[in-house]
Design a protein around this motif. Structure first.
Motif, short mmCIF file in Angstrom:
data_model
loop_
_atom_site.label_atom_id
_atom_site.label_comp_id
_atom_site.label_asym_id
_atom_site.label_seq_id
_atom_site.Cartn_x
_atom_site.Cartn_y
_atom_site.Cartn_z
N ARG A 91 0.85 -1.19 0.00
CA ARG A 91 0.00 0.00 0.00
C ARG A 91 0.88 1.24 0.00
O ARG A 91 1.81 1.36 0.79
CB ARG A 91 -0.89 0.05 1.25
CG ARG A 91 -1.78 -1.15 1.37
CD ARG A 91 -3.09 -0.92 0.63
NE ARG A 91 -3.83 -2.16 0.59
CZ ARG A 91 -4.01 -2.88 -0.52
NH1 ARG A 91 -3.52 -2.48 -1.66
NH2 ARG A 91 -4.67 -4.00 -0.49
N ARG A 92 0.57 2.16 -0.89
CA ARG A 92 1.24 3.45 -0.87
C ARG A 92 0.53 4.38 0.10
O ARG A 92 1.13 5.25 0.70
CB ARG A 92 1.22 4.08 -2.26
CG ARG A 92 2.19 3.47 -3.20
CD ARG A 92 2.27 4.30 -4.44
NE ARG A 92 2.75 3.47 -5.52
CZ ARG A 92 2.71 3.79 -6.78
NH1 ARG A 92 2.19 4.94 -7.14
NH2 ARG A 92 3.18 2.99 -7.69
N TYR A 93 -0.80 4.22 0.16
CA TYR A 93 -1.62 5.08 1.00
C TYR A 93 -2.53 4.20 1.84
O TYR A 93 -3.03 3.19 1.39
CB TYR A 93 -2.48 6.01 0.14
CG TYR A 93 -1.67 6.83 -0.82
CD1 TYR A 93 -0.99 7.95 -0.41
CD2 TYR A 93 -1.59 6.47 -2.17
CE1 TYR A 93 -0.24 8.71 -1.28
CE2 TYR A 93 -0.85 7.21 -3.06
CZ TYR A 93 -0.18 8.33 -2.63
OH TYR A 93 0.56 9.06 -3.50
N TYR A 94 -2.76 4.62 3.04
CA TYR A 94 -3.68 3.92 3.93
C TYR A 94 -4.93 4.77 4.10
O TYR A 94 -4.86 6.00 4.13
CB TYR A 94 -3.01 3.62 5.27
CG TYR A 94 -1.91 2.60 5.13
CD1 TYR A 94 -2.18 1.24 5.19
CD2 TYR A 94 -0.59 3.00 4.89
CE1 TYR A 94 -1.19 0.29 5.02
CE2 TYR A 94 0.41 2.06 4.72
CZ TYR A 94 0.11 0.71 4.78
OH TYR A 94 1.10 -0.22 4.60
N ILE A 95 -6.06 4.11 4.22
CA ILE A 95 -7.34 4.81 4.30
C ILE A 95 -7.33 5.85 5.42
O ILE A 95 -7.78 6.98 5.24
CB ILE A 95 -8.49 3.80 4.47
CG1 ILE A 95 -8.64 2.96 3.19
CG2 ILE A 95 -9.80 4.51 4.82
CD1 ILE A 95 -9.59 1.79 3.30
#
Length: 106
Positions: A91-95
């Motif tokens: 994941r590059r970004y997490y929610i």
């Protein structure tokens, strides 16, 4: 040859992936996905579990065309759907991090 996929769809590009020493075809342009790639997979559905991912991608692209990704709720919904498509991927970004960008500073 993977180049034939790029020729067939007439979009996207072929690139090396150094992480697993493979070559991949990809397109990231929303209109390529909605107007070329996804109609192909609607007409010729995959016969594997990946068809569910194609359906999620179709929904995500539709949501983006409708600009849902510009709202907090829409973006979170898109991210959750995308996360379900590749649960073991990097994941590059997490929610949670993205949700924080929508918080209003007092």
């Amino acid at each position: 040859m993977i180049e034939r996929i790029a020729e067939f769809f007439a979009c996207g590009s072929v690139r090396p992936d150094r992480s697993d020493r493979t070559v991949k075809w990809e397109t990231r342009r929303l209109l390529d996905l909605t107007d070329v790639v996804l109609p192909h997979f609607r007409r010729y559905p995959l016969l594997s579990g990946k068809q569910r991912d194609v359906q999620h991608l179709d929904t995500i692209c539709s949501m983006m065309l409708s600009r849902h990704h510009l709202t907090r709720g829409g973006l979170v919904k898109i991210m959750k759907m995308a996360e379900s498509m590749n649960p073991s991927g990097k994941r590059r970004y997490y929610i949670e991090d993205v949700e924080r960008t929508f918080e209003v500073k007092a």
